[in-house]
Every structure is written in C-alpha cells, then in structure tokens.
Write a protein that holds these residues in place. Structure first.
Motif, PDB file in Angstrom:
ATOM      1  N   MET A 133       0.765  -1.187   0.030  1.00  0.00           N
ATOM      2  CA  MET A 133      -0.090   0.042   0.104  1.00  0.00           C
ATOM      3  C   MET A 133       0.937   1.223  -0.057  1.00  0.00           C
ATOM      4  O   MET A 133       2.105   1.279   0.465  1.00  0.00           O
ATOM      5  CB  MET A 133      -0.821  -0.102   1.091  1.00  0.00           C
ATOM      6  CG  MET A 133      -1.986  -0.731   1.060  1.00  0.00           C
ATOM      7  SD  MET A 133      -3.243  -0.569   2.396  1.00  0.00           S
ATOM      8  CE  MET A 133      -3.989  -2.076   2.187  1.00  0.00           C
ATOM      9  N   ALA A 134       0.167   2.469  -0.746  1.00  0.00           N
ATOM     10  CA  ALA A 134       0.944   3.577  -0.531  1.00  0.00           C
ATOM     11  C   ALA A 134       1.381   4.006   0.828  1.00  0.00           C
ATOM     12  O   ALA A 134       2.691   4.402   0.775  1.00  0.00           O
ATOM     13  CB  ALA A 134       0.001   4.652  -1.380  1.00  0.00           C
ATOM     14  N   GLU A 135       0.679   3.903   1.597  1.00  0.00           N
ATOM     15  CA  GLU A 135       0.934   4.556   2.943  1.00  0.00           C
ATOM     16  C   GLU A 135       2.292   4.018   3.684  1.00  0.00           C
ATOM     17  O   GLU A 135       3.034   4.421   4.399  1.00  0.00           O
ATOM     18  CB  GLU A 135      -0.086   4.490   3.841  1.00  0.00           C
ATOM     19  CG  GLU A 135      -1.300   5.482   3.679  1.00  0.00           C
ATOM     20  CD  GLU A 135      -2.285   4.759   2.863  1.00  0.00           C
ATOM     21  OE1 GLU A 135      -3.644   5.398   2.903  1.00  0.00           O
ATOM     22  OE2 GLU A 135      -1.981   3.938   2.180  1.00  0.00           O
ATOM     23  N   LEU A 136       2.258   2.588   3.529  1.00  0.00           N
ATOM     24  CA  LEU A 136       3.267   1.852   4.169  1.00  0.00           C
ATOM     25  C   LEU A 136       4.831   2.326   3.661  1.00  0.00           C
ATOM     26  O   LEU A 136       5.604   2.240   4.403  1.00  0.00           O
ATOM     27  CB  LEU A 136       3.001   0.219   3.457  1.00  0.00           C
ATOM     28  CG  LEU A 136       2.267  -0.582   4.708  1.00  0.00           C
ATOM     29  CD1 LEU A 136       2.240  -1.990   3.943  1.00  0.00           C
ATOM     30  CD2 LEU A 136       2.870  -0.554   6.095  1.00  0.00           C
ATOM     31  N   ALA A 137       4.827   2.742   2.236  1.00  0.00           N
ATOM     32  CA  ALA A 137       5.893   3.075   1.924  1.00  0.00           C
ATOM     33  C   ALA A 137       6.487   4.438   2.578  1.00  0.00           C
ATOM     34  O   ALA A 137       7.766   4.626   2.584  1.00  0.00           O
ATOM     35  CB  ALA A 137       5.841   3.619   0.323  1.00  0.00           C
ATOM     36  N   ASN A 138       5.765   4.994   3.310  1.00  0.00           N
ATOM     37  CA  ASN A 138       6.304   6.203   4.279  1.00  0.00           C
ATOM     38  C   ASN A 138       7.084   5.680   5.299  1.00  0.00           C
ATOM     39  O   ASN A 138       7.748   6.583   5.995  1.00  0.00           O
ATOM     40  CB  ASN A 138       5.059   6.979   4.602  1.00  0.00           C
ATOM     41  CG  ASN A 138       4.254   7.781   3.564  1.00  0.00           C
ATOM     42  OD1 ASN A 138       5.108   8.082   2.544  1.00  0.00           O
ATOM     43  ND2 ASN A 138       3.137   8.078   3.913  1.00  0.00           N
ATOM     44  N   ILE A 139       6.730   4.468   6.006  1.00  0.00           N
ATOM     45  CA  ILE A 139       7.646   3.900   7.187  1.00  0.00           C
ATOM     46  C   ILE A 139       8.948   3.737   6.719  1.00  0.00           C
ATOM     47  O   ILE A 139       9.112   2.994   5.991  1.00  0.00           O
ATOM     48  CB  ILE A 139       7.003   2.803   7.699  1.00  0.00           C
ATOM     49  CG1 ILE A 139       5.435   3.089   7.993  1.00  0.00           C
ATOM     50  CG2 ILE A 139       7.535   2.379   8.851  1.00  0.00           C
ATOM     51  CD1 ILE A 139       4.627   1.819   8.419  1.00  0.00           C
ATOM     52  N   LYS A 140       9.887   4.528   7.557  1.00  0.00           N
ATOM     53  CA  LYS A 140      11.112   4.101   7.179  1.00  0.00           C
ATOM     54  C   LYS A 140      11.538   2.967   8.447  1.00  0.00           C
ATOM     55  O   LYS A 140      11.363   3.126   9.497  1.00  0.00           O
ATOM     56  CB  LYS A 140      12.206   5.477   7.396  1.00  0.00           C
ATOM     57  CG  LYS A 140      11.934   6.455   6.293  1.00  0.00           C
ATOM     58  CD  LYS A 140      12.574   7.427   6.591  1.00  0.00           C
ATOM     59  CE  LYS A 140      11.980   8.797   5.607  1.00  0.00           C
ATOM     60  NZ  LYS A 140      12.388  10.010   6.252  1.00  0.00           N
ATOM     61  N   LYS A 141      12.417   2.197   7.982  1.00  0.00           N
ATOM     62  CA  LYS A 141      12.659   0.958   8.552  1.00  0.00           C
ATOM     63  C   LYS A 141      13.680   1.438   9.969  1.00  0.00           C
ATOM     64  O   LYS A 141      13.239   0.953  11.123  1.00  0.00           O
ATOM     65  CB  LYS A 141      13.606   0.203   8.170  1.00  0.00           C
ATOM     66  CG  LYS A 141      12.912  -0.971   6.872  1.00  0.00           C
ATOM     67  CD  LYS A 141      12.376  -2.282   8.016  1.00  0.00           C
ATOM     68  CE  LYS A 141      11.220  -2.783   7.537  1.00  0.00           C
ATOM     69  NZ  LYS A 141      10.645  -3.176   6.274  1.00  0.00           N
ATOM     70  N   ASP A 189      13.975   4.294  11.669  1.00  0.00           N
ATOM     71  CA  ASP A 189      13.455   5.666  12.200  1.00  0.00           C
ATOM     72  C   ASP A 189      12.900   5.288  13.615  1.00  0.00           C
ATOM     73  O   ASP A 189      12.229   4.278  13.998  1.00  0.00           O
ATOM     74  CB  ASP A 189      12.600   6.136  11.408  1.00  0.00           C
ATOM     75  CG  ASP A 189      12.280   7.451  11.607  1.00  0.00           C
ATOM     76  OD1 ASP A 189      12.686   8.123  12.716  1.00  0.00           O
ATOM     77  OD2 ASP A 189      11.346   8.194  10.878  1.00  0.00           O
ATOM     78  N   ASP A 190      13.201   6.345  14.369  1.00  0.00           N
ATOM     79  CA  ASP A 190      12.842   6.014  15.816  1.00  0.00           C
ATOM     80  C   ASP A 190      11.229   6.643  16.096  1.00  0.00           C
ATOM     81  O   ASP A 190      10.806   6.374  16.906  1.00  0.00           O
ATOM     82  CB  ASP A 190      13.463   6.865  16.712  1.00  0.00           C
ATOM     83  CG  ASP A 190      14.343   5.951  17.730  1.00  0.00           C
ATOM     84  OD1 ASP A 190      14.205   4.846  17.519  1.00  0.00           O
ATOM     85  OD2 ASP A 190      15.182   6.542  18.580  1.00  0.00           O
ATOM     86  N   SER A 191      10.756   7.464  14.863  1.00  0.00           N
ATOM     87  CA  SER A 191       9.557   7.800  15.144  1.00  0.00           C
ATOM     88  C   SER A 191       8.321   6.860  15.238  1.00  0.00           C
ATOM     89  O   SER A 191       8.623   5.723  14.581  1.00  0.00           O
ATOM     90  CB  SER A 191       9.258   8.793  14.122  1.00  0.00           C
ATOM     91  OG  SER A 191       9.271   8.269  12.930  1.00  0.00           O
ATOM     92  N   MET A 192       7.336   7.349  15.708  1.00  0.00           N
ATOM     93  CA  MET A 192       6.162   6.154  15.787  1.00  0.00           C
ATOM     94  C   MET A 192       5.615   5.948  14.534  1.00  0.00           C
ATOM     95  O   MET A 192       5.270   6.817  13.697  1.00  0.00           O
ATOM     96  CB  MET A 192       5.008   7.070  16.708  1.00  0.00           C
ATOM     97  CG  MET A 192       3.591   6.047  16.772  1.00  0.00           C
ATOM     98  SD  MET A 192       4.186   4.851  18.193  1.00  0.00           S
ATOM     99  CE  MET A 192       3.898   6.028  19.541  1.00  0.00           C
ATOM    100  N   PRO A 193       5.832   4.691  13.896  1.00  0.00           N
ATOM    101  CA  PRO A 193       5.361   4.391  12.582  1.00  0.00           C
ATOM    102  C   PRO A 193       3.833   4.402  12.453  1.00  0.00           C
ATOM    103  O   PRO A 193       2.972   4.515  13.341  1.00  0.00           O
ATOM    104  CB  PRO A 193       5.602   2.665  12.558  1.00  0.00           C
ATOM    105  CG  PRO A 193       5.639   2.308  14.118  1.00  0.00           C
ATOM    106  CD  PRO A 193       6.139   3.269  14.944  1.00  0.00           C
ATOM    107  N   ILE A 194       3.471   4.841  11.339  1.00  0.00           N
ATOM    108  CA  ILE A 194       2.083   5.253  10.933  1.00  0.00           C
ATOM    109  C   ILE A 194       1.425   4.067  10.435  1.00  0.00           C
ATOM    110  O   ILE A 194       2.027   3.396   9.410  1.00  0.00           O
ATOM    111  CB  ILE A 194       1.919   6.438   9.653  1.00  0.00           C
ATOM    112  CG1 ILE A 194       2.812   7.801  10.380  1.00  0.00           C
ATOM    113  CG2 ILE A 194       0.646   6.597   9.407  1.00  0.00           C
ATOM    114  CD1 ILE A 194       3.160   8.661   9.224  1.00  0.00           C
ATOM    115  N   PHE A 195       0.442   3.699  10.765  1.00  0.00           N
ATOM    116  CA  PHE A 195      -0.356   2.214  10.203  1.00  0.00           C
ATOM    117  C   PHE A 195      -1.471   2.609   9.081  1.00  0.00           C
ATOM    118  O   PHE A 195      -1.878   3.889   9.321  1.00  0.00           O
ATOM    119  CB  PHE A 195      -0.825   1.473  11.241  1.00  0.00           C
ATOM    120  CG  PHE A 195      -1.824   1.962  12.210  1.00  0.00           C
ATOM    121  CD1 PHE A 195      -3.336   2.231  11.586  1.00  0.00           C
ATOM    122  CD2 PHE A 195      -1.817   2.560  13.353  1.00  0.00           C
ATOM    123  CE1 PHE A 195      -4.305   2.920  12.170  1.00  0.00           C
ATOM    124  CE2 PHE A 195      -2.636   3.180  14.051  1.00  0.00           C
ATOM    125  CZ  PHE A 195      -3.976   3.223  13.399  1.00  0.00           C
TER     126      PHE A 195
END
Lengths: 254, 309
Positions: free
Chosen positions: B1-9, B11-17
């Motif tokens: 999905m498109a949104e998943l692409a935003n999650i960087k591996k 990265d310390d920030s809270m992942p967006i689901f």
C-alpha cells in the motif's frame, strides 16, 4: 526509646495475614503523642493495611488474621475487653477519596455525635460549627449547611471528612493518603491543617507523596513488601536515611 | 500500500499504520445490522403488548366507564350486570397484606446477604433466594394452602381468605425484594460504610442512616417488581383465597375472601356467557391501568422520599 508517657501508640510484633498472604511482617514501632508521622512506601507495600489495623477496620475482612499487639495509651486494642465502638470514637479516620455521606453538610458531622447517643440539639449545632471552623471550612459553607455534601468541591469534601472525623472527640487521627485525589491548592490547605492539628491530636498519615510528607512530618517510616524498613525522626529520615532502600525511595528510584 | 511506503525502517519515530478503508466500510455495515436487530427485537417484543391492549379495548370498550369500576357484580350469571369493584378492592387488600409481610422480610434478607452474613453461607443463601424466585406460583399456592388455609400446617387455618392469599403472594414478593436490595447495597461505594464504621457506628447504625438511604432507589425497584409480579397472579390464589363476588367482611375465615382482577378474568373467561367474556376483556384493560397506576404511585413515592428525606 522515648519516655513512656510520651508514647501514644505502640505496635509490638504485629503480623497480619490475609488468607495465605503474609501482608505485614513483624512490625515494631511507636508514635509519640501530638506528633505527625507519615508512613511512606510504594503501592501494595502494606502501609494502608497497617493503618487499618490501628482502628481495627480489618475486623470485617474475612480471612484476615492478626498476631501481636497494638497498644494505645498502654492498652492492647486487640484485647477481648476492648469495645470497638469506643475505640473508633477515639480514633478519627480520613480516607483516600473524600467520602461524605449522602446527607447534608450539617448532618454529615452531626452523624458522628448522634451515633454516640448525643441528642442535645444546641450542643450538636455548636459542635458542628466548631468542627467546621477547625477544618477551615466554616466560612465557605456557613450559608449552606443544609445543602447536600456533594455540592462541595473535592477539596472541601475532604475537609468536611476531616471535620467529621474530629466531631467525636478523638485523640488520634488516621489519614489514608488524604491528598491523593486533590489539586495542589486543596492539598496545601489540608497539609496546613495537619500541622496545626498537631496540638490536639496524634496524627498518622499514609502517603505516596515524599515532598508532602517531608513538609509535615515529625517522624517517618518506610514500608516495603510488608516490612518496616526504617523509622526515624523526619530530619534524619529524609536527609540521612540509614537503609539503602529508603534512600532509593525518597530519591524516587522506586 | 501507498501509506506503508512512508515508514522508514531504522527511524525512531512512531510508525504510521495504513488506514484500511475496506474495514471502515465493513464496521459501519455491522453497526447498521446491530441497530437493525435491536430495533426489530424491540418491535417484536412490544407488538404483543400493543396487540393485547388493542384487542382488549376493541372488545371491552363499552364497559370501560366509571360504573364498571365502581359497582359490585350482580345478575345471573353473577357479573352479567354491575361492575368489578369487588376485584379492585380485593387487589388492594392483597397488595397491602403481601407488602406488610414481604417488604420488611425482603429488605431484611437483602441486608443480611450484603452486609451481615458470612461469605460461604451467603453463597448458599443467595442460591436459595434465586431458587425461590424460580418456584412456579402454583407451587406457592399449594404451600400457602397447607400453611395458611388448612388445619394441617402450622395451625393458622385462616381459611380461604385475603390473609392467606396475601401472605402466599408475600412469599413470591420476598425473594425479589431481597435480590434487588442486595444488589442495591452492593453498589453503594464502600467509603460510605467504612466512613460510618470508622466513626464508631455499629453496623446497624451505619445501615439505618447511611446505607438504607443510599440504596433506597434500588430497594424501591425491588418493591415495584415484587408488586407488579403479584398483581397478575392467579395460581396462588386458587388454593388460598379463590374469589369473592362481594366485599370481604374480614380478612380471615368465612367472609374473609376477596375478589381479584386476575381471578375475575380467569373465572369470567371460563363461563359460557358472551357478556362475561367481554367483561373479562374490559377487566384486563382495567388491570393494565391498575398496574400502571401502582407503578406511577410507587415511582412518585420514590421520587419524593429521595427529594425530601
């Protein structure tokens, strides 16, 4: 050991069991007359249970067993000859969350007198007024004495509970985290009250709040897992604790 | 999905689901189904009530007047002329007798269960109480018959009378009041009870002036349910009171029996008389209004005591 007549409450080898749990383990300490003593410790360490053994509030808990002695004015309150009703008249108790009865402000305090057989209306009116003045609540409520106690704010309700607790002429006040649910301003009023009440009562307070305890105590004790780790004058307790665990607690490492 | 692409591996920030749009559609659909079933259940449950009222009013409407509820039955067969005053007066007798017996007993039992008894015996007593609620009313009728009406029981021999009938109905009312009282007291904040005890009150003093007042609403619900339950009973009265076409001259022995709306309906329906059948329908409308009036009355008392006590 302090001089004998200075001691109000003395606890000797107190053990408390609930079912298979050994909740209080061999507690020994004493409380001096007209002093403020705070009992500190993390949640579930048995400090509230300990407080409740002092006015036998655990009597109704099924499966509870107690050994040892609690001497008040030299007399063991667990002795068969002791009348629990008279004992509790002599010991006022204030609970964690304000628990006024679903009655008017006036009746909340008058209740304590009525249950001890006082019927003289004038005496009751005078006494209610005095208790409210002692608790610093009179000016705020004098125009609505016959309104429900629930119309008061949390801090006022807690002061009403204090007024109620002193109505029966006790010599000891037990307080179970009396400021836990209050805002800082209300809490501060109650802490000031406690300091002035020292003249009249021996006060024993259970607390979570190290800073508040430091402000008001003459003596402090530290409970951990049902054991009394340390008990000392407040000056020593807060500045030079003997036990490492006490030090960890008062520097907030628990 | 498109949104998943935003999650960087790393990265310390809270992942967006990712937002699952299909799921949102589905959950709205399920919500709609749940609402639909709730509404349907209400309609199916309420329909018989309205149907009964409609039928009874349609059949018995010509007797729904003041004369019908203010005169005694006369004529042949008895009831063909006149009204149903005997049954209304009789119901008042029965309710008052049952209440005098059952309210103190029920409240007392409830308080015992919630405040005074030991845990282990209470489990047993609570079970017994629930069993008593489940006992069919016809069985209570037989019990009442032996205990109160005949010479065989405890020596009461009240005969077929309002007292025997009322006490038997009291048996049915007591466990209901006990159950509701117990539940009401259990819902009171523990602080009320502890606060009173810590001041040196005895358990009775705490009960009398703090607990009872806080539990009053629940206790009233118990009394209300109890009375609702006994108003419609016929089976217990068959063996203990039966029926009186006139007014009682006492509450025990001969002349002590009273009329009762439920019994009146039961008896009239069994008579081979068209008039009595219609009067039974009219009487059932009156019974419904009677229950409604008792309900309103008790609610008013509840409201007033809460406000002014």
């Amino acid at each position: 050991m302090a001089e004998q007549n200075e001691i109000k409450v003395e606890v000797k080898n107190l053990n408390f069991y609930y079912g298979n749990y050994h909740l209080l383990k061999n507690i020994n300490l004493y409380f001096k007359r007209n002093s403020v003593c705070t009992l500190l410790g993390p949640s579930g360490c048995g400090k509230s249970t300990f407080l409740r053994t002092l006015n036998r509030m655990n009597d109704y808990t099924e499966g509870a067993k107690l050994t040892g002695e609690v001497l008040i004015d030299g007399k063991n309150i667990y002795d068969k000859s002791v009348d629990v009703v008279e004992l509790r008249r002599n010991i006022g108790m204030v609970f964690q969350s304000p628990n006024p009865f679903p009655k008017s402000i006036f009746d909340n305090i008058a209740f304590g007198l009525k249950i001890h057989g006082i019927k003289n209306r004038e005496f009751i009116v005078e006494r209610v007024e005095k208790c409210l003045k002692y608790a610093g609540l009179y000016d705020e409520v004098k125009d609505k004495l016959h309104k429900s106690a629930f119309s008061l704010s949390g801090g006022q309700q807690q002061r009403l509970c204090i007024a109620r607790a002193i109505a029966t002429n006790p010599s000891i006040l037990l307080m179970d985290e009396p400021t836990a649910y209050l805002d800082p301003a209300s809490a501060s009023i109650i802490l000031d009250l406690i300091t002035t009440f020292k003249k009249y009562y021996t006060i024993i307070i259970v607390s979570h709040n190290i800073q508040q305890a430091g402000r008001i105590s003459d003596y402090s004790g530290f409970f951990l897992d049902g054991e009394l780790i340390e008990f000392d004058e407040a000056g020593n307790f807060f500045t030079r604790p003997k036990d490492k665990r006490t030090e960890n607690f008062i520097t907030s490492r628990y | 999905m498109a949104e998943l692409a935003n999650i960087k591996k790393d990265d310390d920030s809270m992942p967006i689901f990712p937002i699952n749009r299909g799921y949102i559609k589905r959950k709205k659909f399920y919500n709609g189904i749940a609402v639909f079933f709730a509404v349907m259940a209400f309609i199916i449950g309420a329909f018989p009530v309205f149907h009964i009222i409609y039928k009874a009013v349609a059949l018995g409407h010509k007797y729904l007047n003041w004369r019908f509820i203010s005169t005694l039955p006369t004529g042949f067969p008895i009831g063909a002329q006149g009204g149903i005053l005997n049954a209304i007066i009789g119901d008042v007798y029965l309710i008052v007798i049952a209440s005098i017996f059952a309210i103190p007993l029920g409240i007392g039992s409830g308080l015992y269960l919630s405040l005074f008894g030991k845990k282990r015996t209470n489990t047993f007593l609570r079970l017994l109480n629930e069993l008593m609620i489940g006992i069919p009313s016809v069985v209570w009728g037989i019990v009442g018959f032996y205990v109160f009406s005949t010479n065989a029981g405890l020596g009461f021999h009240f005969g077929f009378s309002a007292l025997a009938g009322g006490l038997t109905l009291g048996f049915i009312m007591t466990p209901i009041i006990a159950l509701l009282t117990e539940q009401a007291v259990n819902q009171i904040p523990a602080g009320y009870i502890e606060g009173a005890l810590a001041m040196g009150a005895t358990k009775w003093q705490a009960t009398k002036s703090v607990i009872m007042k806080a539990a009053l609403g629940g206790i009233f619900t118990g009394i209300l349910l109890g009375i609702m339950n006994i108003i419609g009973q016929t089976a217990p009265l068959l063996f203990t009171n039966y029926y009186n076409t006139g007014l009682p001259t006492g509450i025990t022995g001969p002349g002590g029996a009273v009329g009762d709306l439920a019994m009146l309906i039961f008896i009239y329906i069994h008579e081979p008389s068209r008039i009595l059948h219609i009067k039974a329908e009219a009487a059932s409308v009156v019974l419904l209004f009677f229950i409604f009036a008792v309900d309103l009355g008790l609610r008013l008392i509840n409201y007033l005591t809460r406000k002014f006590l």
